[in-house]
Design an enzyme around this catalytic site. Structure first.
Site, PDB file in Angstrom:
ATOM      1  N   TYR A 151       0.671  -1.162   0.417  1.00 24.26           N
ATOM      2  CA  TYR A 151      -0.277   0.216  -0.205  1.00 24.26           C
ATOM      3  C   TYR A 151       0.816   1.080  -0.053  1.00 24.26           C
ATOM      4  O   TYR A 151       1.141   2.123  -0.589  1.00 24.26           O
ATOM      5  CB  TYR A 151      -1.545  -0.307   0.942  1.00 24.26           C
ATOM      6  CG  TYR A 151      -1.990   1.113   1.674  1.00 24.26           C
ATOM      7  CD1 TYR A 151      -3.052   0.856   0.345  1.00 24.26           C
ATOM      8  CD2 TYR A 151      -1.829   3.162   1.629  1.00 24.26           C
ATOM      9  CE1 TYR A 151      -3.824   2.272   0.852  1.00 24.26           C
ATOM     10  CE2 TYR A 151      -2.494   2.999   2.102  1.00 24.26           C
ATOM     11  CZ  TYR A 151      -3.915   3.043   1.123  1.00 24.26           C
ATOM     12  OH  TYR A 151      -4.676   4.010   1.207  1.00 24.26           O
ATOM     13  N   LYS A 155       0.598   3.995  -3.157  1.00 28.46           N
ATOM     14  CA  LYS A 155       0.851   5.299  -2.887  1.00 28.46           C
ATOM     15  C   LYS A 155       1.560   6.449  -2.860  1.00 28.46           C
ATOM     16  O   LYS A 155       1.435   7.589  -4.010  1.00 28.46           O
ATOM     17  CB  LYS A 155      -0.220   5.886  -1.759  1.00 28.46           C
ATOM     18  CG  LYS A 155      -1.585   5.232  -0.660  1.00 28.46           C
ATOM     19  CD  LYS A 155      -2.512   5.455  -2.584  1.00 28.46           C
ATOM     20  CE  LYS A 155      -3.902   4.999  -1.701  1.00 28.46           C
ATOM     21  NZ  LYS A 155      -4.921   5.437  -2.915  1.00 28.46           N
TER      22      LYS A 155
END
EC number: 1.1.99.-
Length: 257
Positions: A151, A155
């Site tokens: 993650y 991002k």
């Protein structure tokens, strides 16, 4: 007349959470919205005359192009804004416990899909000499102590893509910005994940930071999906002309640590 009157917007993740709030407010302000999600949207959106919907998995190769084609078919050749909101979380896995499946899922949904959607809308925006793209990144785009490696990497990558697109097309009146939410009430980013499978050892290294942030919620300080949505729609509108390549935290100062 709303501040987004006759804007044509593509909003991903529109069936729940931040995406649903963004689509709802955009319609209230007069926009025409093409919503995208892997799940069906609520009746409140489906029944709106200015809302069209594509149900699909953005990680599949044909979907980004199909989304843009559907928007052009529904609302004509103009696309004023793209809001890349759809996202998935990981299991907080460190690099030594990361599965291939988790890595590929996070990168596909959180990074590859937004980039491919930008690739599809940019030719239209260049032709009309205007457009605004807003990507939803995360506090994890600004720190390594928020989530797992998949993650976090996805991002961080989205922030890099945002800056590159902003710089490359700034002379053609095309803007690209990103917001970085912290914890948001009512979101479904953990949908489909079994929390018992989270990497507890990795979570333990972040516990003090998470506990400090959660004290705000105990004091009644909550960030709602609508708070993020209003910021997104400000950035997609002409009210934010001149803001380009910005990476904006919306996290009640969590990003200061």
């Amino acid at each position: 007349m709303g501040s987004l009157h006759d804007y044509v917007l593509i909003i991903t993740g529109s069936a729940s959470g931040i995406g649903l709030a963004t689509a709802t407010i955009a319609l209230d302000e007069g926009a025409r919205v093409l919503g995208v999600d892997i799940s069906s949207p609520p009746r409140s959106l489906i029944d709106h005359s200015n809302f069209k919907f594509v149900e699909g998995n953005l990680s599949l190769e044909p979907t980004p192009r199909r989304v843009v084609e559907a928007c052009v078919k529904a609302f004509g050749g103009r696309i004023d804004g793209l809001l890349n909101i759809a996202g998935v979380m990981d299991l907080n896995q460190s690099v030594d416990s990361l599965s291939d499946t988790m890595w590929e899922s996070c990168i596909a949904i959180n990074l590859t899909a937004p980039v491919k959607l930008m690739r599809e809308v940019i030719p239209i925006m260049r032709q009309q000499k205007s457009g605004s793209i807003v990507n939803v990144a995360s506090k994890a785009a600004l720190s390594g102590a928020v989530s797992g490696v998949a993650y976090t990497a996805s991002k961080h990558g989205l922030v890099g893509a945002t800056k590159n697109v902003a710089w490359r097309f700034k002379q053609e009146n095309i803007r690209c910005n990103a917001v970085c939410p912290g914890a948001v009430d009512g979101t479904s980013i953990h949908r489909g994940l079994e929390t018992s499978q989270f990497d507890s050892e990795a979570l333990g290294t972040m516990s003090l930071i998470h506990e400090a942030h959660m004290r705000d919620r105990e004091r009644g300080i909550h960030i709602q999906p609508e708070d993020i949505a209003r910021s997104l729609l400000f950035l997609v509108s002409s009210r934010s002309n001149g803001i380009n390549g910005a990476i904006i935290p919306i996290d009640n100062a969590w990003s200061t640590i």
